[in-house]
Scaffold this motif. Structure first.
Motif, PDB file in Angstrom:
ATOM      1  N   ASN A  10       0.821  -1.444   0.102  1.00  0.00           N
ATOM      2  CA  ASN A  10       0.094  -0.009   0.048  1.00  0.00           C
ATOM      3  C   ASN A  10       0.905   1.288   0.082  1.00  0.00           C
ATOM      4  N   ILE A  37      -3.875   0.251  -2.609  1.00  0.00           N
ATOM      5  CA  ILE A  37      -3.486  -1.050  -2.379  1.00  0.00           C
ATOM      6  C   ILE A  37      -3.325  -1.730  -3.555  1.00  0.00           C
ATOM      7  N   ALA A  42      -3.733  -5.263   6.111  1.00  0.00           N
ATOM      8  CA  ALA A  42      -2.769  -4.639   5.409  1.00  0.00           C
ATOM      9  C   ALA A  42      -1.600  -5.558   4.978  1.00  0.00           C
TER      10      ALA A  42
END
Lengths: 244, 244
Positions: free
Chosen positions: A22, A28, A191
Motif C-alpha cells: 500500500n 492497495i 494490510a
C-alpha cells in the motif's frame, strides 16, 4: 504492509510472503515479494522483501544485473556468488548501493529508507543458511535455537512460531505452521493479504522443492484458517475457568 | 514495556495489566499499572496505564487530588465525576495538564510524551463503559463489535482476542481469554512480565468483583500457560499437511 517468514529446519527451508502493498491507506496493490534464483543442482536462493517497494525492487535488480563491490572493479551477481555468506554480503552491498543512490532524496521527501530482506538457500558445497538483511545492509544468520526469522508485520504471527517450530520440525509441518502464522497476521492486520507465495527447498537438493501461490478462496488454506479458528476456540474452552 | 487489556462483555468488565517497567534494557522493575477508585454501591472505576511511568503516575495523582478543567476555577477529582463520559474527559484533561507541564522538557531531553490509558467502570445511574485515552487526552469508547481495547505491546495478544471474545462471552471466560492473551504476550516479549494484576467488575453492582495479583509460579496461571501451549501444538498437529 508486508509479512514474510523464513523457517530453517533439518529437512530444509521454507519462505512465505504475502503480496499486499500500500502506498497510503487507499492505494492497495498486489506485488510479488518472494523471488528465486535457481541453477538446478547447483544453487537455489530465495529472497523475500519488506519495506519500500522501490527500494526492494532496485536491490533485486542490482542482484540480477550486478552489484558494485567496494574495492573491486567487477560488478557481482547473485547467480555467481561462491558461498551463501558471500551472497548475503552481496545483498548487503546492494542495499547500501541503493541507499547511496536514493537515501538522501528519500530523506528530503520525509521518507525513511525502509527495507528488509529474508535471504536463504544453499550453494553446492556449502551449508543451507537463512539470513535477515537490514536496511543498512548488515545481516544476521538464523540459528538452531529459534530456527525462524520474520520481516514486516511480524508480531501477530510470532506466538505460534515461538511455540511450535523447532529445528526437528519436518518440512511440511514447518510450511503448515508458517501458513498458520500468516493466517493469524492477516486476521489481525488487513494490510497483509492474499495471495501468498510459498517456496520450499529440501536440503542438499540445490533445487526448488515447491513454488506455489495461494490465491483467495483456495480450499486448503481456507480450511486451515477455519480449523485453526475452531481449534483455538476449543483450546481456550478446554482450559478451566480462573479459581479466584 | 507494558501490556494491558480491557474487555467489556454483557456481564461486566475485565482489566488486566502486567507490572514490568524498564528504564533502558538493563533497568527493570515492578510497578503497579492497574488502579481502582471505588465507592462501593455508587461507583467503581479502573484505570490501566502504559507508556512513560512518570507521566502515568502524574496523571493518576491529578485524578486523585484534582484536575484543572478549562473554563472552571474548580479542580475536579475522579471520585466526583458525575458520569463515565465526564470521567473520561477528566482523564483527558489530566493528560493534557501533564503534557503542558513536562512535554516541552521531555522534548528537550529527546523523549516523547508517551502515555495511554484504559479507563473503564460504572457510575450509578449510567452505563458501564470502557475507554482508551491517548497521549493527547483524546479518547475512544469500546464498542460491541470488538468488545476489547489494548494498550502497550498489543500485537502478540490480539489474535486470541480477535477470535475468541464476543459481547456474549461470560465474565470469567473473558478473564481467562485475557490471561491467555497476556501469556502469549509474555512468551513473545520478555519486557512484559509477571506479576499480573486483574480487576473484574460485574455490571450494575458498582463495586469491585475481583481484584487479584498473579505472582510468578501461581498454579492456575502456570497451568493455563502449559495447557495453552499443549493445545496449540495439538491444534496445529490436527490440521492436515499442505497438499501442494
Amino acid at each position: 504492509m508486508t509479512y514474510c517468514a523464513g523457517i530453517l529446519v533439518e529437512e530444509g527451508l521454507v519462505l512465505i510472503a504475502d503480496t499486499r502493498t500500500n502506498a497510503g491507506f487507499d492505494n492497495i496493490s498486489t506485488f510479488r515479494k518472494l523471488h528465486v534464483v535457481e541453477v538446478p543442482g547447483e544453487r537455489v536462493l530465495g529472497i523475500a522483501t519488506a519495506g519500500n517497494l522501490s527500494i526492494s525492487q532496485s536491490v533485486l535488480g542490482l542482484l540480477r544485473e550486478g552489484v558494485s563491490v567496494p574495492g573491486s572493479e567487477l560488478r557481482e551477481k547473485l547467480v555467481d556468488a561462491p558461498t551463501m555468506f558471500h551472497a548475503a554480503q552481496l545483498v548487503g552491498h546492494a542495499v547500501r548501493q541503493v541507499r547511496h543512490e536514493i537515501g538522501e532524496a528519500l530523506g528530503e521527501a520525509q521518507l525513511s529508507f525502509d527495507a528488509s530482506f529474508l535471504f536463504g538457500g544453499q550453494i553446492k558445497g556449502g551449508p543451507m543458511t537463512l539470513y535477515m538483511v537490514y536496511s543498512a545492509g548488515n545481516f544476521i544468520e538464523c540459528g538452531l535455537d529459534a530456527p525462524f526469522l520474520q520481516i514486516g508485520e511480524h508480531k501477530y504471527g510470532k506466538p505460534i512460531l515461538d511455540r511450535a517450530i523447532t529445528f526437528e520440525t519436518d518440512l511440511y509441518n514447518a510450511l503448515k505452521i508458517g501458513l498458520i502464522s500468516m493466517d493469524s497476521t492477516m486476521r489481525s492486520n488487513l494490510a497483509v493479504g492474499l495471495p501468498i507465495d510459498l517456496l520450499t527447498i529440501r536440503r542438499d537438493t540445490h533445487m526448488i522443492g515447491l513454488s506455489h501461490r495461494i490465491e483467495p478462496g483456495e480450499p486448503y488454506f481456507t480450511d486451515l484458517s477455519q480449523r485453526w479458528s475452531d481449534a483455538l476456540k476449543a483450546a481456550h474452552m478446554a482450559i478451566p475457568r480462573p479459581p479466584y
